[in-house]
Design a protein around this motif. Structure first.
Motif, PDB file in Angstrom:
ATOM      1  N   ARG A  26       0.838  -1.344  -0.142  1.00  0.00           N
ATOM      2  CA  ARG A  26       0.014  -0.045   0.086  1.00  0.00           C
ATOM      3  C   ARG A  26       0.919   1.310  -0.098  1.00  0.00           C
ATOM      4  O   ARG A  26       0.272   2.377  -0.214  1.00  0.00           O
ATOM      5  CB  ARG A  26      -0.693  -0.033   1.080  1.00  0.00           C
ATOM      6  CG  ARG A  26      -2.302  -0.877   1.144  1.00  0.00           C
ATOM      7  CD  ARG A  26      -3.117  -0.656   1.917  1.00  0.00           C
ATOM      8  NE  ARG A  26      -2.920  -1.158   3.270  1.00  0.00           N
ATOM      9  CZ  ARG A  26      -3.123  -2.251   3.931  1.00  0.00           C
ATOM     10  NH1 ARG A  26      -3.801  -3.103   3.357  1.00  0.00           N
ATOM     11  NH2 ARG A  26      -2.750  -2.427   5.272  1.00  0.00           N
ATOM     12  N   LEU A  27       2.118   1.172   0.043  1.00  0.00           N
ATOM     13  CA  LEU A  27       3.001   2.188   0.165  1.00  0.00           C
ATOM     14  C   LEU A  27       3.355   2.743  -1.040  1.00  0.00           C
ATOM     15  O   LEU A  27       3.469   1.855  -2.266  1.00  0.00           O
ATOM     16  CB  LEU A  27       4.331   2.016   0.656  1.00  0.00           C
ATOM     17  CG  LEU A  27       4.086   1.573   2.395  1.00  0.00           C
ATOM     18  CD1 LEU A  27       5.628   1.064   2.781  1.00  0.00           C
ATOM     19  CD2 LEU A  27       3.851   2.661   3.330  1.00  0.00           C
ATOM     20  N   GLU A  28       3.300   3.933  -1.416  1.00  0.00           N
ATOM     21  CA  GLU A  28       3.315   4.629  -2.888  1.00  0.00           C
ATOM     22  C   GLU A  28       4.658   4.314  -3.484  1.00  0.00           C
ATOM     23  O   GLU A  28       4.624   4.061  -4.828  1.00  0.00           O
ATOM     24  CB  GLU A  28       2.904   5.811  -2.831  1.00  0.00           C
ATOM     25  CG  GLU A  28       3.982   6.960  -2.210  1.00  0.00           C
ATOM     26  CD  GLU A  28       5.012   7.422  -2.842  1.00  0.00           C
ATOM     27  OE1 GLU A  28       5.065   7.223  -4.159  1.00  0.00           O
ATOM     28  OE2 GLU A  28       5.948   7.906  -2.425  1.00  0.00           O
ATOM     29  N   TYR A  29       5.530   4.009  -2.691  1.00  0.00           N
ATOM     30  CA  TYR A  29       7.132   3.698  -3.448  1.00  0.00           C
ATOM     31  C   TYR A  29       7.309   2.278  -3.526  1.00  0.00           C
ATOM     32  O   TYR A  29       8.255   2.127  -3.618  1.00  0.00           O
ATOM     33  CB  TYR A  29       7.998   4.565  -2.648  1.00  0.00           C
ATOM     34  CG  TYR A  29       7.993   4.486  -1.134  1.00  0.00           C
ATOM     35  CD1 TYR A  29       8.758   3.498  -0.533  1.00  0.00           C
ATOM     36  CD2 TYR A  29       7.475   5.029  -0.005  1.00  0.00           C
ATOM     37  CE1 TYR A  29       8.897   3.195   0.897  1.00  0.00           C
ATOM     38  CE2 TYR A  29       7.307   4.871   1.187  1.00  0.00           C
ATOM     39  CZ  TYR A  29       8.206   3.703   1.707  1.00  0.00           C
ATOM     40  OH  TYR A  29       8.215   3.616   3.013  1.00  0.00           O
ATOM     41  N   VAL A  30       6.168   1.429  -3.232  1.00  0.00           N
ATOM     42  CA  VAL A  30       6.461  -0.038  -3.354  1.00  0.00           C
ATOM     43  C   VAL A  30       5.263  -0.350  -4.216  1.00  0.00           C
ATOM     44  O   VAL A  30       5.402  -0.744  -5.507  1.00  0.00           O
ATOM     45  CB  VAL A  30       6.462  -0.663  -1.993  1.00  0.00           C
ATOM     46  CG1 VAL A  30       6.472  -2.248  -2.213  1.00  0.00           C
ATOM     47  CG2 VAL A  30       7.443  -0.302  -1.109  1.00  0.00           C
ATOM     48  N   GLY A  31       3.998  -0.239  -3.828  1.00  0.00           N
ATOM     49  CA  GLY A  31       2.822  -0.559  -4.883  1.00  0.00           C
ATOM     50  C   GLY A  31       2.679  -2.081  -5.158  1.00  0.00           C
ATOM     51  O   GLY A  31       3.568  -2.993  -4.356  1.00  0.00           O
ATOM     52  N   ALA A  32       1.787  -2.548  -5.730  1.00  0.00           N
ATOM     53  CA  ALA A  32       1.375  -3.638  -6.065  1.00  0.00           C
ATOM     54  C   ALA A  32       2.362  -4.382  -7.247  1.00  0.00           C
ATOM     55  O   ALA A  32       1.631  -5.097  -8.300  1.00  0.00           O
ATOM     56  CB  ALA A  32      -0.050  -4.002  -6.284  1.00  0.00           C
ATOM     57  N   GLY A  33       3.334  -4.346  -7.277  1.00  0.00           N
ATOM     58  CA  GLY A  33       4.265  -5.144  -8.073  1.00  0.00           C
ATOM     59  C   GLY A  33       4.811  -6.634  -7.781  1.00  0.00           C
ATOM     60  O   GLY A  33       3.848  -6.976  -6.872  1.00  0.00           O
ATOM     61  N   PRO A  34       5.550  -7.427  -8.791  1.00  0.00           N
ATOM     62  CA  PRO A  34       5.619  -8.722  -8.454  1.00  0.00           C
ATOM     63  C   PRO A  34       6.491  -8.980  -6.934  1.00  0.00           C
ATOM     64  O   PRO A  34       7.325  -7.890  -6.638  1.00  0.00           O
ATOM     65  CB  PRO A  34       6.506  -8.964  -9.516  1.00  0.00           C
ATOM     66  CG  PRO A  34       7.079  -7.885 -10.215  1.00  0.00           C
ATOM     67  CD  PRO A  34       6.080  -6.575  -9.844  1.00  0.00           C
ATOM     68  N   VAL A  35       6.406 -10.082  -6.407  1.00  0.00           N
ATOM     69  CA  VAL A  35       6.675 -10.384  -5.406  1.00  0.00           C
ATOM     70  C   VAL A  35       7.771 -11.554  -5.249  1.00  0.00           C
ATOM     71  O   VAL A  35       7.218 -12.750  -6.120  1.00  0.00           O
ATOM     72  CB  VAL A  35       5.641 -10.676  -4.109  1.00  0.00           C
ATOM     73  CG1 VAL A  35       6.308 -11.228  -2.896  1.00  0.00           C
ATOM     74  CG2 VAL A  35       5.006  -9.424  -4.159  1.00  0.00           C
ATOM     75  N   GLY A  36       8.747 -11.787  -4.905  1.00  0.00           N
ATOM     76  CA  GLY A  36       9.641 -12.606  -4.491  1.00  0.00           C
ATOM     77  C   GLY A  36       9.734 -12.987  -3.211  1.00  0.00           C
ATOM     78  O   GLY A  36       9.417 -12.155  -2.223  1.00  0.00           O
ATOM     79  N   TYR A  37      10.407 -14.323  -2.949  1.00  0.00           N
ATOM     80  CA  TYR A  37      10.721 -14.948  -1.566  1.00  0.00           C
ATOM     81  C   TYR A  37      11.962 -15.363  -1.459  1.00  0.00           C
ATOM     82  O   TYR A  37      12.105 -16.251  -2.500  1.00  0.00           O
ATOM     83  CB  TYR A  37       9.436 -15.944  -1.137  1.00  0.00           C
ATOM     84  CG  TYR A  37       9.816 -16.360   0.289  1.00  0.00           C
ATOM     85  CD1 TYR A  37       9.467 -15.447   1.452  1.00  0.00           C
ATOM     86  CD2 TYR A  37      10.482 -17.762   0.617  1.00  0.00           C
ATOM     87  CE1 TYR A  37       9.692 -16.125   2.794  1.00  0.00           C
ATOM     88  CE2 TYR A  37      10.790 -17.867   1.877  1.00  0.00           C
ATOM     89  CZ  TYR A  37      10.550 -17.308   2.766  1.00  0.00           C
ATOM     90  OH  TYR A  37      10.776 -17.598   4.149  1.00  0.00           O
ATOM     91  N   TRP A  38      12.848 -15.225  -0.513  1.00  0.00           N
ATOM     92  CA  TRP A  38      13.936 -15.783  -0.089  1.00  0.00           C
ATOM     93  C   TRP A  38      13.976 -16.281   1.248  1.00  0.00           C
ATOM     94  O   TRP A  38      13.727 -15.473   2.151  1.00  0.00           O
ATOM     95  CB  TRP A  38      15.070 -14.714  -0.297  1.00  0.00           C
ATOM     96  CG  TRP A  38      16.511 -15.130   0.035  1.00  0.00           C
ATOM     97  CD1 TRP A  38      17.305 -15.822  -1.058  1.00  0.00           C
ATOM     98  CD2 TRP A  38      17.145 -15.522   1.244  1.00  0.00           C
ATOM     99  NE1 TRP A  38      18.549 -16.178  -0.404  1.00  0.00           N
ATOM    100  CE2 TRP A  38      18.424 -16.105   0.807  1.00  0.00           C
ATOM    101  CE3 TRP A  38      16.861 -15.051   2.342  1.00  0.00           C
ATOM    102  CZ2 TRP A  38      19.371 -16.574   1.739  1.00  0.00           C
ATOM    103  CZ3 TRP A  38      17.763 -15.423   3.445  1.00  0.00           C
ATOM    104  CH2 TRP A  38      18.886 -16.009   3.233  1.00  0.00           C
ATOM    105  N   GLY A  39      14.305 -17.467   1.394  1.00  0.00           N
ATOM    106  CA  GLY A  39      14.524 -18.149   2.856  1.00  0.00           C
ATOM    107  C   GLY A  39      15.200 -19.362   2.773  1.00  0.00           C
ATOM    108  O   GLY A  39      14.852 -20.364   2.035  1.00  0.00           O
ATOM    109  N   VAL A  40      16.067 -19.518   3.605  1.00  0.00           N
ATOM    110  CA  VAL A  40      16.870 -20.833   3.690  1.00  0.00           C
ATOM    111  C   VAL A  40      16.637 -21.232   5.193  1.00  0.00           C
ATOM    112  O   VAL A  40      16.343 -20.542   6.239  1.00  0.00           O
ATOM    113  CB  VAL A  40      18.128 -20.758   3.273  1.00  0.00           C
ATOM    114  CG1 VAL A  40      18.417 -20.360   1.881  1.00  0.00           C
ATOM    115  CG2 VAL A  40      19.087 -19.777   4.045  1.00  0.00           C
TER     116      VAL A  40
END
Length: 243
Positions: free
Chosen positions: A131-145
């Protein structure tokens, strides 16, 4: 979502926040405006949202790719209060492992329990950050080990916004069913001499992934010895799939 502090260095803005009871940190380009890819990072067991392995990757994702990156403390870690139930189970597991029980299923069962809490929490974090204007609803990735993989597999399986994931140092004992529901591209890390996750369990989890595009990165060394060059591979992977 309430921000408590903000600093900037080398073109990267770092903001600490709380969302309800969840403490987190958001990294973004210092002059960010408009929609951009967002990567959610899951830290390892006994670590926190600004563990070196998380912070170094996050800053490179921002500086080199222009992404936003968010990480939060999972229950019982970092700035979150101790959870008596989780502490009790962890203590029991250590005692059972000391008595000779196989450690892998004990870890997997505990991670599956915690994931029931973290999956909805992380989805709420995505909602708030996008919802932040400088992020927005763009593509999402996940990183976790490690723990980030044990909690990340059910999260990626449940969250349709995630378009690509880097996972690893985890086994199939409790994650195979959720892994089969993952269809996005995955880069999967295995340490060939991992003392915590049996090699066959790591390979079985990779095999269980339902993704048509998945690559296995296997390197010699123990659980915490991922080679530095794997970060470069991760950057290329996310740049290709998140743009």
């Amino acid at each position: 979502m309430r921000f408590s502090s903000e600093t900037s260095s080398d073109g990267v803005r770092e903001q600490f926040f709380t969302l309800g009871e969840i403490p987190g940190v958001l990294w973004s380009p210092e002059d960010a405006a408009g929609i951009r890819p967002l990567v959610l990072m899951g830290h390892g067991g006994g670590q926190h949202k600004k563990a070196p392995g998380v912070a170094v990757r996050a800053r490179r994702f921002v500086a080199e790719c222009g992404f936003a990156v968010v990480a939060v403390d999972v229950p019982g870690h970092g700035d979150r209060p101790k959870d008596e139930e989780y502490d009790r189970i962890a203590t029991e597991n250590r005692a059972r492992a000391a008595a000779g029980e196989d450690l892998a299923p004990l870890i997997a069962g505990f991670q599956a329990l915690v994931a029931r809490q973290t999956v909805p929490e992380w989805r709420a974090v995505l909602d708030a950050v996008q919802r932040l204007e400088y992020v927005g609803a763009g593509p999402v990735g996940y990183w976790g080990v490690s723990l980030g993989c044990g909690l990340g597999v059910p999260f990626v399986a449940a969250e349709p916004r995630v378009r690509a994931a880097v996972l690893g140092l985890g086994g199939s004992t409790a994650s195979a069913e959720a892994a089969a529901r993952i269809t996005v591209p995955v880069e999967f890390l295995v340490q060939w001499d991992d003392e915590r996750v049996p090699r066959d369990q790591g390979l079985a989890l990779f095999d269980a992934l339902g993704s048509a595009e998945k690559t296995l990165h296997a390197n010699p060394g123990g659980h915490g010895e991922i080679p530095a060059f794997e970060l470069d591979s991760t950057l290329r992977f996310f740049a290709r799939h998140l743009g």
